[in-house]
Design a protein around this motif. Structure first.
Motif, short mmCIF file in Angstrom:
data_model
loop_
_atom_site.label_atom_id
_atom_site.label_comp_id
_atom_site.label_asym_id
_atom_site.label_seq_id
_atom_site.Cartn_x
_atom_site.Cartn_y
_atom_site.Cartn_z
N VAL A 28 0.84 -1.19 0.00
CA VAL A 28 0.00 0.00 0.00
C VAL A 28 0.88 1.24 0.00
O VAL A 28 1.78 1.36 0.82
N GLU A 29 0.59 2.14 -0.92
CA GLU A 29 1.32 3.40 -0.95
C GLU A 29 0.84 4.32 0.18
O GLU A 29 -0.33 4.30 0.54
N SER A 30 1.74 5.10 0.71
CA SER A 30 1.40 6.04 1.75
C SER A 30 0.33 7.00 1.24
O SER A 30 0.38 7.45 0.10
N GLY A 31 -0.65 7.28 2.07
CA GLY A 31 -1.71 8.20 1.70
C GLY A 31 -2.88 7.55 0.99
O GLY A 31 -3.82 8.24 0.59
N THR A 32 -2.85 6.22 0.83
CA THR A 32 -3.98 5.51 0.20
C THR A 32 -5.21 5.67 1.09
O THR A 32 -5.14 5.41 2.29
N PRO A 33 -6.32 6.11 0.51
CA PRO A 33 -7.52 6.31 1.34
C PRO A 33 -8.11 4.98 1.82
O PRO A 33 -8.08 3.98 1.10
N CYS A 34 -8.62 5.01 3.03
CA CYS A 34 -9.32 3.84 3.59
C CYS A 34 -10.74 3.83 3.05
O CYS A 34 -11.23 4.88 2.65
N PRO A 35 -11.40 2.72 3.05
CA PRO A 35 -11.00 1.41 3.55
C PRO A 35 -10.29 0.60 2.47
O PRO A 35 -10.47 0.84 1.28
N TYR A 36 -9.50 -0.37 2.92
CA TYR A 36 -8.86 -1.31 2.01
C TYR A 36 -8.42 -2.55 2.79
O TYR A 36 -8.44 -2.56 4.02
N VAL A 37 -8.04 -3.58 2.04
CA VAL A 37 -7.58 -4.84 2.60
C VAL A 37 -6.15 -5.07 2.13
O VAL A 37 -5.82 -4.79 0.98
N THR A 38 -5.32 -5.59 3.02
CA THR A 38 -3.94 -5.94 2.63
C THR A 38 -3.70 -7.43 2.86
O THR A 38 -4.23 -8.03 3.80
N LEU A 39 -2.91 -8.01 1.97
CA LEU A 39 -2.42 -9.37 2.15
C LEU A 39 -1.17 -9.22 3.00
O LEU A 39 -0.17 -8.69 2.54
N ASP A 40 -1.23 -9.66 4.24
CA ASP A 40 -0.14 -9.35 5.16
C ASP A 40 0.98 -10.38 5.21
O ASP A 40 2.07 -10.11 4.78
N TYR A 41 0.73 -11.54 5.75
CA TYR A 41 1.82 -12.51 5.79
C TYR A 41 1.28 -13.92 5.84
O TYR A 41 0.10 -14.17 6.05
N GLU A 42 2.22 -14.85 5.64
CA GLU A 42 1.88 -16.26 5.56
C GLU A 42 2.88 -17.06 6.38
O GLU A 42 4.07 -16.77 6.36
N ALA A 43 2.39 -18.04 7.11
CA ALA A 43 3.24 -18.98 7.84
C ALA A 43 2.92 -20.37 7.34
O ALA A 43 1.75 -20.73 7.17
N VAL A 44 3.96 -21.17 7.08
CA VAL A 44 3.78 -22.48 6.46
C VAL A 44 4.39 -23.57 7.32
O VAL A 44 5.53 -23.45 7.78
N ASP A 45 3.61 -24.64 7.55
CA ASP A 45 4.09 -25.82 8.26
C ASP A 45 4.05 -27.00 7.31
O ASP A 45 3.04 -27.22 6.62
N ASN A 46 5.12 -27.78 7.30
CA ASN A 46 5.18 -28.99 6.49
C ASN A 46 4.37 -30.07 7.20
O ASN A 46 4.69 -30.47 8.31
N THR A 47 3.32 -30.53 6.57
CA THR A 47 2.48 -31.59 7.14
C THR A 47 2.45 -32.81 6.23
O THR A 47 1.48 -33.59 6.26
N SER A 48 3.50 -32.98 5.45
CA SER A 48 3.56 -34.09 4.50
C SER A 48 3.59 -35.43 5.21
O SER A 48 4.25 -35.58 6.24
N PRO A 49 2.89 -36.41 4.63
CA PRO A 49 3.03 -37.77 5.16
C PRO A 49 4.42 -38.30 4.81
O PRO A 49 5.16 -37.68 4.06
N ILE A 50 4.76 -39.45 5.35
CA ILE A 50 6.08 -40.03 5.08
C ILE A 50 6.28 -40.26 3.59
O ILE A 50 7.37 -40.08 3.07
N SER A 51 5.24 -40.67 2.91
CA SER A 51 5.34 -40.84 1.45
C SER A 51 4.14 -40.17 0.80
O SER A 51 3.12 -39.93 1.43
N GLY A 52 4.28 -39.84 -0.45
CA GLY A 52 3.18 -39.20 -1.17
C GLY A 52 3.49 -37.75 -1.48
O GLY A 52 4.63 -37.29 -1.37
N LYS A 53 2.47 -37.03 -1.88
CA LYS A 53 2.62 -35.63 -2.26
C LYS A 53 2.98 -34.76 -1.06
O LYS A 53 2.57 -35.03 0.06
N LYS A 54 3.72 -33.70 -1.35
CA LYS A 54 4.06 -32.73 -0.30
C LYS A 54 2.79 -31.99 0.09
O LYS A 54 2.02 -31.54 -0.74
N ARG A 55 2.57 -31.86 1.39
CA ARG A 55 1.37 -31.22 1.93
C ARG A 55 1.80 -30.18 2.95
O ARG A 55 2.67 -30.45 3.78
N GLU A 56 1.17 -29.00 2.89
CA GLU A 56 1.52 -27.93 3.81
C GLU A 56 0.26 -27.29 4.38
O GLU A 56 -0.74 -27.13 3.69
#
Length: 128
Positions: A28-56
């Motif tokens: 967001v640029e400074s001075g952007t008028p409200c209201p608005y939504v921002t995509l802030d941050y993401e946290a990822v945990d590896n929950t993959s099984p021992i075998s198979g596709k990677k799952r997070e």
């Protein structure tokens, strides 16, 4: 398959931009008028099984910013986000979003005393 993190962010941005009555930003640029939504941050945990596709398991955080007096506008926008994303099929260009769920919404007054802030936490399971 490569990491779906960027594809997920693009899909979230596109879905929210089409569904919400307010603008959505990654930065967001400074001075952007409200209201608005921002995509802030993401946290990822590896929950993959021992075998198979990677799952997070991902927690993705969105923020709502409003200069409207009181919390009504923030709560309305939080509800729009929940309507747009909770338990929806979200197509990705890389990988799969197995589950998209809104797990928490909040609203409060910002430290400046006049701005109101909302937040929405998404739990997204991806597979690749």
């Amino acid at each position: 398959m490569s990491d779906p993190s960027w594809a997920l962010q693009v899909a979230l941005f596109e879905r929210l931009s089409a569904a919400l009555t307010v603008p959505v930003f990654d930065a967001v640029e400074s001075g952007t008028p409200c209201p608005y939504v921002t995509l802030d941050y993401e946290a990822v945990d590896n929950t993959s099984p021992i075998s198979g596709k990677k799952r997070e398991s991902r927690l993705f955080y969105l923020s709502v910013w409003s200069d409207h007096q009181g919390q009504a506008e923030v709560k309305r926008i939080n509800a729009e986000i929940a309507e747009a994303l909770d338990e929806v099929k979200l197509p990705l260009s890389t990988g799969n979003a197995v589950s998209v769920r809104v797990i928490r919404t909040e609203s409060n007054r910002d430290a400046d005393g006049t701005t109101y802030m909302g937040s929405v936490t998404l739990r997204i399971i991806t597979q690749h």
